[in-house]
Design a protein around this motif. Structure first.
Motif, PDB file in Angstrom:
ATOM      1  N   ILE A   1       3.600  30.496  17.022  1.00  0.00           N
ATOM      2  CA  ILE A   1       4.865  31.133  17.409  1.00  0.00           C
ATOM      3  C   ILE A   1       5.973  30.795  16.418  1.00  0.00           C
ATOM      4  O   ILE A   1       6.718  31.678  15.951  1.00  0.00           O
ATOM      5  CB  ILE A   1       5.266  30.710  18.836  1.00  0.00           C
ATOM      6  N   LEU A   2       6.094  29.517  16.062  1.00  0.00           N
ATOM      7  CA  LEU A   2       7.157  29.079  15.150  1.00  0.00           C
ATOM      8  C   LEU A   2       6.984  29.686  13.764  1.00  0.00           C
ATOM      9  O   LEU A   2       7.952  30.185  13.169  1.00  0.00           O
ATOM     10  CB  LEU A   2       7.174  27.552  15.065  1.00  0.00           C
ATOM     11  N   TYR A   3       5.750  29.673  13.235  1.00  0.00           N
ATOM     12  CA  TYR A   3       5.545  30.190  11.881  1.00  0.00           C
ATOM     13  C   TYR A   3       5.579  31.710  11.836  1.00  0.00           C
ATOM     14  O   TYR A   3       5.870  32.289  10.787  1.00  0.00           O
ATOM     15  CB  TYR A   3       4.250  29.628  11.276  1.00  0.00           C
ATOM     16  N   THR A   4       5.279  32.364  12.928  1.00  0.00           N
ATOM     17  CA  THR A   4       5.464  33.819  12.973  1.00  0.00           C
ATOM     18  C   THR A   4       6.934  34.164  12.827  1.00  0.00           C
ATOM     19  O   THR A   4       7.311  35.081  12.085  1.00  0.00           O
ATOM     20  CB  THR A   4       4.918  34.384  14.300  1.00  0.00           C
ATOM     21  N   ARG A   5       7.782  33.399  13.524  1.00  0.00           N
ATOM     22  CA  ARG A   5       9.233  33.602  13.424  1.00  0.00           C
ATOM     23  C   ARG A   5       9.722  33.292  12.008  1.00  0.00           C
ATOM     24  O   ARG A   5      10.548  34.032  11.454  1.00  0.00           O
ATOM     25  CB  ARG A   5       9.937  32.704  14.446  1.00  0.00           C
ATOM     26  N   VAL A   6       9.202  32.210  11.415  1.00  0.00           N
ATOM     27  CA  VAL A   6       9.578  31.853  10.043  1.00  0.00           C
ATOM     28  C   VAL A   6       9.192  32.967   9.079  1.00  0.00           C
ATOM     29  O   VAL A   6       9.964  33.347   8.186  1.00  0.00           O
ATOM     30  CB  VAL A   6       8.906  30.523   9.619  1.00  0.00           C
ATOM     31  N   PHE A   7       7.993  33.526   9.257  1.00  0.00           N
ATOM     32  CA  PHE A   7       7.519  34.596   8.378  1.00  0.00           C
ATOM     33  C   PHE A   7       8.407  35.831   8.488  1.00  0.00           C
ATOM     34  O   PHE A   7       8.773  36.435   7.470  1.00  0.00           O
ATOM     35  CB  PHE A   7       6.069  34.950   8.730  1.00  0.00           C
ATOM     36  N   VAL A   8       8.770  36.194   9.718  1.00  0.00           N
ATOM     37  CA  VAL A   8       9.615  37.368   9.926  1.00  0.00           C
ATOM     38  C   VAL A   8      10.972  37.188   9.256  1.00  0.00           C
ATOM     39  O   VAL A   8      11.474  38.084   8.557  1.00  0.00           O
ATOM     40  CB  VAL A   8       9.796  37.638  11.434  1.00  0.00           C
ATOM     41  N   VAL A   9      11.583  36.014   9.444  1.00  0.00           N
ATOM     42  CA  VAL A   9      12.886  35.736   8.835  1.00  0.00           C
ATOM     43  C   VAL A   9      12.767  35.677   7.314  1.00  0.00           C
ATOM     44  O   VAL A   9      13.638  36.177   6.595  1.00  0.00           O
ATOM     45  CB  VAL A   9      13.476  34.419   9.386  1.00  0.00           C
TER      46      VAL A   9
END
Length: 307
Positions: A184-192
C-alpha cells in the motif's frame, strides 16, 4: 521428498555455509559503514543499519542451526531442540518490520517532503527501531513459551525434534500485515513519483533558481525511493514463496528439498541487500574501500567525506 545423503546433502553442506558467510561479511560492512562515518547518521540510514543487523543474524544463526536440524536423529535433548528451532529466526520478524519502516520513511519523504524533517528524525527512528526489535523478540518468545511448558511433548519417539507453531498467527503477523502495509505504501509512493516526474518534465524550462533547488532535493528522494523499492521488491520475491506454501495449506517438512530451498531464499535475500547498496549507493563503495584498506583506523576517520 526428503534429502538423502548424496548430491543434495553435499550441495547443502557446501552452498548454504558459503552464502551464510557471504551474508555475514557483506552485512558487517554495512553495519561498520553506517555506524562509523558521521555523514551516514541519517534517519534512512539508521533503518538500513537495523535491516543490516537483522540480515547479519540471519546469516550467522539460520544456517548453522538448520544444518543441525537436518540430522536424521536429534541427540541434544528436547530443550536444545526448541532453542535451535526458534533462536535462528528471531531476526526474521525484525526484517519484515524494518521493511515496513523503510516504506513509511520513503512514503513521508516523497508524499510529504516539506514535513519530512519534522516527522522523521533520528530520535524517532531510534525509538521505532527499538520497538521493532522488542516486537521481534516478543514474537519469538510467544511461540517459544508454549513449547517450553513441556519440552518434547510433540515428539512421537526418541530422537525426534518436533515443535508446535501456530501457522495461521505466524502467517498473519509475519507476512500478511507487513506485506500489505508495504504494498500500500509503495503503491502510493509510485503514484506520487510518476506524478512528480511528469510535472518536472512539463515545467522544467520555466523553473526558477529557488525552485530548481527544490526539484533537486525531490530527485534525490525519488532516487532513494527507487533504490529502497528494489530492496523491498527483493524481500517480497524471497519471502512470498514460503508463505505462499502456507496459504496453500501444504505441509513443509524439515529436511525436504522444498524446505531447504525456502531457507536458501531467506539467506539469499539477506545477502542481496548489501549488493543492492553497492550497486546504487556510491557512499557504500567508498566506505567499503576505506574499511578494507583499514583507513578507518586513522584518527578523525569518522569525519571523512563519503558522500
Amino acid at each position: 521428498m526428503t534429502l538423502n545423503f548424496s548430491q543434495e546433502s553435499m550441495l547443502i553442506y557446501t552452498l548454504l555455509p558459503f552464502f551464510a558467510l557471504l551474508t555475514v561479511s557483506l552485512n558487517l560492512l554495512v553495519i561498520i559503514s553506517i555506524s562509523h562515518f558521521r555523514q551516514l547518521h541519517t534517519s534512512t540510514n539508521l533503518l538500513l543499519l537495523s535491516l543490516a543487523v537483522s540480515d547479519f543474524f540471519v546469516g550467522l544463526l539460520v544456517v548453522p542451526f538448520q544444518i543441525l536440524l537436518l540430522e536424521p536423529c536429534w541427540l541434544l535433548g528436547d530443550l536444545a531442540c526448541i532453542l535451535c528451532s526458534f533462536l535462528p529466526v528471531f531476526s526474521v520478524p525484525a526484517t519484515a518490520v524494518n521493511m515496513v519502516l523503510i516504506s513509511v520513511d520513503r512514503y513521508v519523504a516523497v508524499c510529504d517532503p516539506l514535513r519530512y524533517g519534522t516527522k522523521i528524525n533520528p530520535k524517532r527512528v531510534k525509538i521505532c527501531v527499538l520497538l521493532c526489535w522488542i516486537y521481534s523478540v516478543s514474537y519469538d518468545f510467544l511461540f517459544l513459551f508454549d513449547n517450553l511448558k513441556k519440552p518434547g511433548k510433540y515428539n512421537s519417539c526418541y530422537g525426534e525434534c518436533v515443535i508446535s507453531v501456530n501457522g495461521h498467527v505466524d502467517l498473519i503477523l509475519r507476512f500478511i500485515i507487513p506485506t500489505t502495509s508495504i504494498i500500500i505504501l509503495y503503491t502510493r509512493v509510485f503514484v506520487v513519483a510518476v506524478s512528480q516526474a511528469r510535472s518536472m518534465r512539463s515545467h522544467i524550462a520555466a523553473v526558477k533558481l529557488q525552485r530548481s533547488t527544490t526539484v533537486t532535493v525531490k530527485k534525490s528522494e525519488l532516487k532513494a525511493a527507487r533504490t529502497l523499492g528494489v530492496v523491498v521488491a527483493v524481500f517480497l520475491m524471497c519471502y512470498c514463496p514460503y508463505y505462499g506454501i502456507s496459504l496453500a495449506a501444504y505441509e513443509l517438512m524439515t529436511g525436504s528439498l522444498i524446505n531447504i530451498f525456502m531457507i536458501f531464499l531467506v539467506i539469499l535475500n539477506s545477502c542481496l541487500n548489501p549488493l543492492i547498496y553497492a550497486f546504487f549507493y556510491p557512499w557504500f563503495r567508498k566506505t567499503v574501500k576505506l574499511i578494507v584498506t583499514l583507513q578507518i583506523l586513522q584518527p578523525h576517520s569518522r569525519q571523512a567525506n563519503v558522500l
